[in-house]
Design a protein around this motif. Structure first.
Motif, PDB file in Angstrom:
ATOM      1  N   ARG A  29     -22.028   1.701 -30.501  1.00  0.00           N
ATOM      2  CA  ARG A  29     -20.677   1.509 -29.968  1.00  0.00           C
ATOM      3  C   ARG A  29     -20.559   0.373 -28.960  1.00  0.00           C
ATOM      4  N   ILE A  30     -21.491   0.267 -28.013  1.00  0.00           N
ATOM      5  CA  ILE A  30     -21.315  -0.731 -26.945  1.00  0.00           C
ATOM      6  C   ILE A  30     -22.355  -1.842 -26.974  1.00  0.00           C
ATOM      7  N   GLY A  31     -23.296  -1.779 -27.910  1.00  0.00           N
ATOM      8  CA  GLY A  31     -24.271  -2.848 -28.065  1.00  0.00           C
ATOM      9  C   GLY A  31     -25.540  -2.604 -27.263  1.00  0.00           C
ATOM     10  N   PRO A  32     -26.587  -3.334 -27.623  1.00  0.00           N
ATOM     11  CA  PRO A  32     -27.895  -3.099 -27.003  1.00  0.00           C
ATOM     12  C   PRO A  32     -27.981  -3.471 -25.534  1.00  0.00           C
ATOM     13  N   VAL A  33     -27.304  -4.516 -25.115  1.00  0.00           N
ATOM     14  CA  VAL A  33     -27.408  -4.955 -23.718  1.00  0.00           C
ATOM     15  C   VAL A  33     -26.799  -3.914 -22.788  1.00  0.00           C
ATOM     16  N   ASN A  34     -25.581  -3.490 -23.083  1.00  0.00           N
ATOM     17  CA  ASN A  34     -24.916  -2.503 -22.229  1.00  0.00           C
ATOM     18  C   ASN A  34     -25.606  -1.145 -22.301  1.00  0.00           C
ATOM     19  N   THR A  35     -26.112  -0.795 -23.471  1.00  0.00           N
ATOM     20  CA  THR A  35     -26.821   0.478 -23.596  1.00  0.00           C
ATOM     21  C   THR A  35     -28.091   0.467 -22.764  1.00  0.00           C
ATOM     22  N   SER A  36     -28.811  -0.636 -22.771  1.00  0.00           N
ATOM     23  CA  SER A  36     -30.031  -0.698 -21.968  1.00  0.00           C
ATOM     24  C   SER A  36     -29.710  -0.671 -20.474  1.00  0.00           C
ATOM     25  N   LEU A  37     -28.599  -1.266 -20.086  1.00  0.00           N
ATOM     26  CA  LEU A  37     -28.183  -1.192 -18.681  1.00  0.00           C
ATOM     27  C   LEU A  37     -27.891   0.248 -18.282  1.00  0.00           C
ATOM     28  N   SER A  39     -29.033   2.921 -19.683  1.00  0.00           N
ATOM     29  CA  SER A  39     -30.221   3.777 -19.756  1.00  0.00           C
ATOM     30  C   SER A  39     -31.071   3.686 -18.490  1.00  0.00           C
ATOM     31  N   THR A  40     -30.906   2.624 -17.709  1.00  0.00           N
ATOM     32  CA  THR A  40     -31.645   2.542 -16.444  1.00  0.00           C
ATOM     33  C   THR A  40     -31.116   3.537 -15.421  1.00  0.00           C
ATOM     34  N   LEU A  41     -29.942   4.095 -15.674  1.00  0.00           N
ATOM     35  CA  LEU A  41     -29.377   5.086 -14.766  1.00  0.00           C
ATOM     36  C   LEU A  41     -29.918   6.490 -15.030  1.00  0.00           C
ATOM     37  N   GLU A  42     -30.646   6.683 -16.119  1.00  0.00           N
ATOM     38  CA  GLU A  42     -31.141   8.017 -16.475  1.00  0.00           C
ATOM     39  C   GLU A  42     -32.030   8.637 -15.390  1.00  0.00           C
ATOM     40  N   PRO A  43     -32.995   7.909 -14.809  1.00  0.00           N
ATOM     41  CA  PRO A  43     -33.786   8.523 -13.741  1.00  0.00           C
ATOM     42  C   PRO A  43     -32.956   8.877 -12.503  1.00  0.00           C
ATOM     43  N   VAL A  44     -31.975   8.044 -12.192  1.00  0.00           N
ATOM     44  CA  VAL A  44     -31.117   8.319 -11.042  1.00  0.00           C
ATOM     45  C   VAL A  44     -30.342   9.610 -11.282  1.00  0.00           C
ATOM     46  N   MET A  45     -29.807   9.764 -12.490  1.00  0.00           N
ATOM     47  CA  MET A  45     -29.062  10.977 -12.819  1.00  0.00           C
ATOM     48  C   MET A  45     -29.970  12.202 -12.798  1.00  0.00           C
ATOM     49  N   ALA A  46     -31.209  12.062 -13.239  1.00  0.00           N
ATOM     50  CA  ALA A  46     -32.142  13.188 -13.220  1.00  0.00           C
ATOM     51  C   ALA A  46     -32.394  13.661 -11.793  1.00  0.00           C
ATOM     52  N   VAL A  47     -32.577  12.731 -10.879  1.00  0.00           N
ATOM     53  CA  VAL A  47     -32.815  13.095  -9.480  1.00  0.00           C
ATOM     54  C   VAL A  47     -31.571  13.735  -8.867  1.00  0.00           C
ATOM     55  N   VAL A  48     -30.414  13.158  -9.136  1.00  0.00           N
ATOM     56  CA  VAL A  48     -29.166  13.703  -8.586  1.00  0.00           C
ATOM     57  C   VAL A  48     -28.894  15.102  -9.135  1.00  0.00           C
ATOM     58  N   LEU A  49     -29.058  15.280 -10.449  1.00  0.00           N
ATOM     59  CA  LEU A  49     -28.826  16.600 -11.038  1.00  0.00           C
ATOM     60  C   LEU A  49     -29.860  17.614 -10.559  1.00  0.00           C
ATOM     61  N   GLY A  50     -31.099  17.161 -10.330  1.00  0.00           N
ATOM     62  CA  GLY A  50     -32.111  18.053  -9.761  1.00  0.00           C
ATOM     63  C   GLY A  50     -31.725  18.518  -8.369  1.00  0.00           C
TER      64      GLY A  50
END
Length: 92
Positions: A29-37, A39-50
């Motif tokens: 849907r949004i292309g590889p560049v934006n998707t990779s950007l 995906s770098t938020l995944e660890p931040v979200m894991a810590v916040v949700l934890g």
């Protein structure tokens, strides 16, 4: 216990299967560049949700690291106005 195994199975499904499915949907849907950007938020979200759901304590170092990641994503998402658009990028 059965409840513990259910929690492990749910965690595996959410953190692995759903994450990968949404990653591939994002690629389409949004292309590889934006998707990779994003995906770098995944660890931040894991810590916040934890911290929210599991009562984990956040250290100052974790907070600063998360903030640094957020700033980097915003800077990269804005792009360089002097750089030509990538071939195949939206709006090109």
């Amino acid at each position: 216990t059965p409840g513990g195994w259910a929690a492990v199975a749910g965690l595996a499904l959410l953190s692995t299967v759903v994450a990968m499915l949404t990653f591939f949907a994002g690629l389409k849907r949004i292309g590889p560049v934006n998707t990779s950007l994003l995906s770098t938020l995944e660890p931040v979200m894991a810590v916040v949700l934890g911290a929210i759901f599991l009562g984990e304590r956040l250290s100052l170092r974790q907070g600063l690291g998360g903030l640094l990641i957020l700033v980097a994503v915003v800077v990269l998402a804005r792009g360089d106005p002097g750089r030509p658009a990538e071939p195949g990028a939206a709006g090109a």
